[in-house]
Motif scaffolding. Structure first.
Motif, PDB file in Angstrom:
ATOM      1  N   GLY A   1      -1.925   4.792  -4.797  1.00 43.50           N
ATOM      2  CA  GLY A   1      -2.658   5.242  -3.626  1.00 43.50           C
ATOM      3  C   GLY A   1      -2.173   6.614  -3.190  1.00 43.50           C
ATOM      4  O   GLY A   1      -1.409   7.283  -3.876  1.00 43.50           O
ATOM      5  N   THR A   2      -2.614   7.051  -2.024  1.00 40.24           N
ATOM      6  CA  THR A   2      -2.233   8.366  -1.506  1.00 40.24           C
ATOM      7  C   THR A   2      -1.633   8.206  -0.112  1.00 40.24           C
ATOM      8  O   THR A   2      -2.019   7.327   0.650  1.00 40.24           O
ATOM      9  CB  THR A   2      -3.443   9.304  -1.427  1.00 40.24           C
ATOM     10  OG1 THR A   2      -4.462   8.708  -0.603  1.00 40.24           O
ATOM     11  CG2 THR A   2      -4.019   9.570  -2.801  1.00 40.24           C
ATOM     12  N   GLY A   3      -0.676   9.078   0.195  1.00 43.81           N
ATOM     13  CA  GLY A   3      -0.092   9.068   1.531  1.00 43.81           C
ATOM     14  C   GLY A   3       1.378   8.724   1.575  1.00 43.81           C
ATOM     15  O   GLY A   3       1.973   8.668   2.655  1.00 43.81           O
TER      16      GLY A   3
ATOM     17  N   ASP B   1       9.988  10.234   1.672  1.00 48.95           N
ATOM     18  CA  ASP B   1       9.499   9.987   3.025  1.00 48.95           C
ATOM     19  C   ASP B   1      10.440   9.084   3.821  1.00 48.95           C
ATOM     20  O   ASP B   1      11.033   8.144   3.292  1.00 48.95           O
ATOM     21  CB  ASP B   1       8.129   9.305   2.975  1.00 48.95           C
ATOM     22  CG  ASP B   1       6.988  10.280   2.798  1.00 48.95           C
ATOM     23  OD1 ASP B   1       7.232  11.500   2.829  1.00 48.95           O
ATOM     24  OD2 ASP B   1       5.846   9.811   2.604  1.00 48.95           O
TER      25      ASP B   1
ATOM     26  N   HIS C   1       4.475   5.104  -7.580  1.00 46.60           N
ATOM     27  CA  HIS C   1       3.667   5.004  -6.364  1.00 46.60           C
ATOM     28  C   HIS C   1       2.217   4.756  -6.740  1.00 46.60           C
ATOM     29  O   HIS C   1       1.801   4.986  -7.878  1.00 46.60           O
ATOM     30  CB  HIS C   1       3.792   6.276  -5.515  1.00 46.60           C
ATOM     31  CG  HIS C   1       3.091   7.462  -6.090  1.00 46.60           C
ATOM     32  ND1 HIS C   1       3.641   8.251  -7.085  1.00 46.60           N
ATOM     33  CD2 HIS C   1       1.862   7.997  -5.814  1.00 46.60           C
ATOM     34  CE1 HIS C   1       2.805   9.219  -7.391  1.00 46.60           C
ATOM     35  NE2 HIS C   1       1.712   9.091  -6.639  1.00 46.60           N
TER      36      HIS C   1
ATOM     37  N   GLY D   1       4.987  10.277   5.875  1.00 49.37           N
ATOM     38  CA  GLY D   1       3.541  10.148   5.786  1.00 49.37           C
ATOM     39  C   GLY D   1       3.003   9.507   7.054  1.00 49.37           C
ATOM     40  O   GLY D   1       3.670   9.477   8.094  1.00 49.37           O
TER      41      GLY D   1
ATOM     42  N   ALA E   1      -1.394   2.843   0.581  1.00 46.87           N
ATOM     43  CA  ALA E   1      -0.493   3.383  -0.440  1.00 46.87           C
ATOM     44  C   ALA E   1       0.743   2.500  -0.547  1.00 46.87           C
ATOM     45  O   ALA E   1       1.112   1.807   0.403  1.00 46.87           O
ATOM     46  CB  ALA E   1      -0.094   4.816  -0.103  1.00 46.87           C
TER      47      ALA E   1
ATOM     48  N   ALA F   1       5.241   9.657  -0.273  1.00 47.76           N
ATOM     49  CA  ALA F   1       6.057  10.474  -1.176  1.00 47.76           C
ATOM     50  C   ALA F   1       7.436   9.838  -1.320  1.00 47.76           C
ATOM     51  O   ALA F   1       7.873   9.070  -0.450  1.00 47.76           O
ATOM     52  CB  ALA F   1       6.183  11.897  -0.648  1.00 47.76           C
TER      53      ALA F   1
END
Length: 347
Positions: free
Chosen positions: A64-66, A71, A62, A218, A47, A68
């Motif tokens: 991808g995932t993971g 964070d 942002h 994350g 991410a 925020a």
């Protein structure tokens, strides 16, 4: 009388104009956001995220995932900009001089394998021209060490050519020790008092030996995919211990380059790259983009995290991006991302 075919064409023309108007009203994806997505598709990171700060506001993106927006993450060598700022503030207060030798502040410490603190100045530490070996050659950035242990590891190696730029985290570990010697407080305490609290960097801290990240956060992954979210920050110390957020880094570099943390003379010193032959100032380095714009900032790599902040020389525009791993498969993506953000009409 209007010809029939003209009348028939009017509804079609109106429909096309409506489509065109709709298309033109849709906001175009910023070029830097497009490159950010490529960090996942081509760079192989889980991410990525960026926060751009401009006079008109901020923009977050942002991929991808993971990750925020708010964070907390490890910033690695971006810590060096904070340490350099504290040292230059002390110089502005006449509590030390950049021409002081390391020996004057840390007597007898830097000796061995041809290294000699009597011949090294604080300026040489700040600009990475001391020749001191990087202690992370031995620890690989994964073994926690005390500052004294880090320096002793470096002193088992002969120095590089003194006066030439040779990036070494040992320089900033020593500067952290100098800050304590001069002020009686740790570099973390001084940075908190002088930078973090005045700027309201509520997501930024020097965690010491605390291995867990503050919430929210994350996950962080090593290049081989291992989860390294929990990490003892003593693997880096004053050279890379910092934990922070995207917004805090943008705010810090905007304030620094905007003249809020250093008097003009000392900000010029910080950006003076002559000692390092154009490669590095003091806790900052310049990058000249293809359009001729030069941006200033630093990057940071620590196990599980890579971060880059760049800003215009006046601090009015700042970009920070991060990925949740310490490896990017395509190194050309970073210069493309910077050019896409700071160069008008960059393809």
């Amino acid at each position: 009388m209007t010809p029939l075919r003209t009348l028939l064409a009017l509804p079609v023309s109106c429909a096309l104009l409506a489509v065109a108007a709709t298309a033109s009203s849709a906001p175009a994806t910023p070029a830097s956001d497009t490159v950010l997505a490529q960090l996942v598709t081509r760079g192989g990171v889980p991410a990525a995220a960026l926060l751009a700060r401009e006079e008109t506001g901020t923009r977050y993106a942002h991929a991808g995932t993971g990750i925020a927006r708010d964070d907390h993450f490890r910033a690695g060598s971006i810590t060096k900009t904070f340490i350099a700022t504290v040292v230059l503030q002390l110089a502005a207060e006449h509590r030390l001089s950049l021409s002081d030798t390391v020996e004057q502040h840390l007597p007898g410490l830097v000796r061995g394998a041809g290294n000699d603190g009597r011949a090294l100045t604080l300026r040489a530490l700040l600009t990475h021209t001391s020749g001191l070996a990087d202690f992370t050659q031995d620890t690989r950035g994964v073994v926690p060490v005390t500052p004294l242990q880090a320096v002793r590891l470096a002193l088992t190696h002969p120095p590089a050519d003194r006066g030439r730029f040779s990036y070494s985290s040992t320089n900033y570990v020593l500067l952290g020790m100098v800050i304590r010697q001069v002020t009686g407080d740790s570099y973390a305490t001084e940075a908190e008092r002088r930078i973090i609290a005045p700027l309201g960097l509520t997501g930024t801290s020097f965690p010491g030996s605390r291995a867990d990240l503050p919430s929210p956060h994350g996950r962080a992954y090593a290049a081989d995919g291992t989860d390294v979210t929990s990490l003892d920050p003593r693997v880096a110390g004053a050279a890379g211990e910092l934990v922070t957020t995207l917004a805090d880094l943008d705010r810090f570099y905007a304030a620094l380059l905007g003249g809020r943390l250093l008097p003009p003379r000392w900000l010029r010193e910080m950006r003076d790259t002559r000692a390092a032959h154009g490669a590095y100032g003091m806790g900052l380095f310049p990058v000249k983009l293809p359009c001729g714009v030069t941006v200033w900032g630093h990057n940071g790599r620590i196990s599980g995290s890579y971060v880059r902040t760049a800003a215009t020389v006046d601090g009015r525009r700042v970009l920070t991006y991060r990925v949740n791993t310490d490896a990017i498969a395509d190194p050309d993506l970073e210069p493309r991302l910077l050019a896409a953000e700071f160069c008008p009409r960059h393809p």
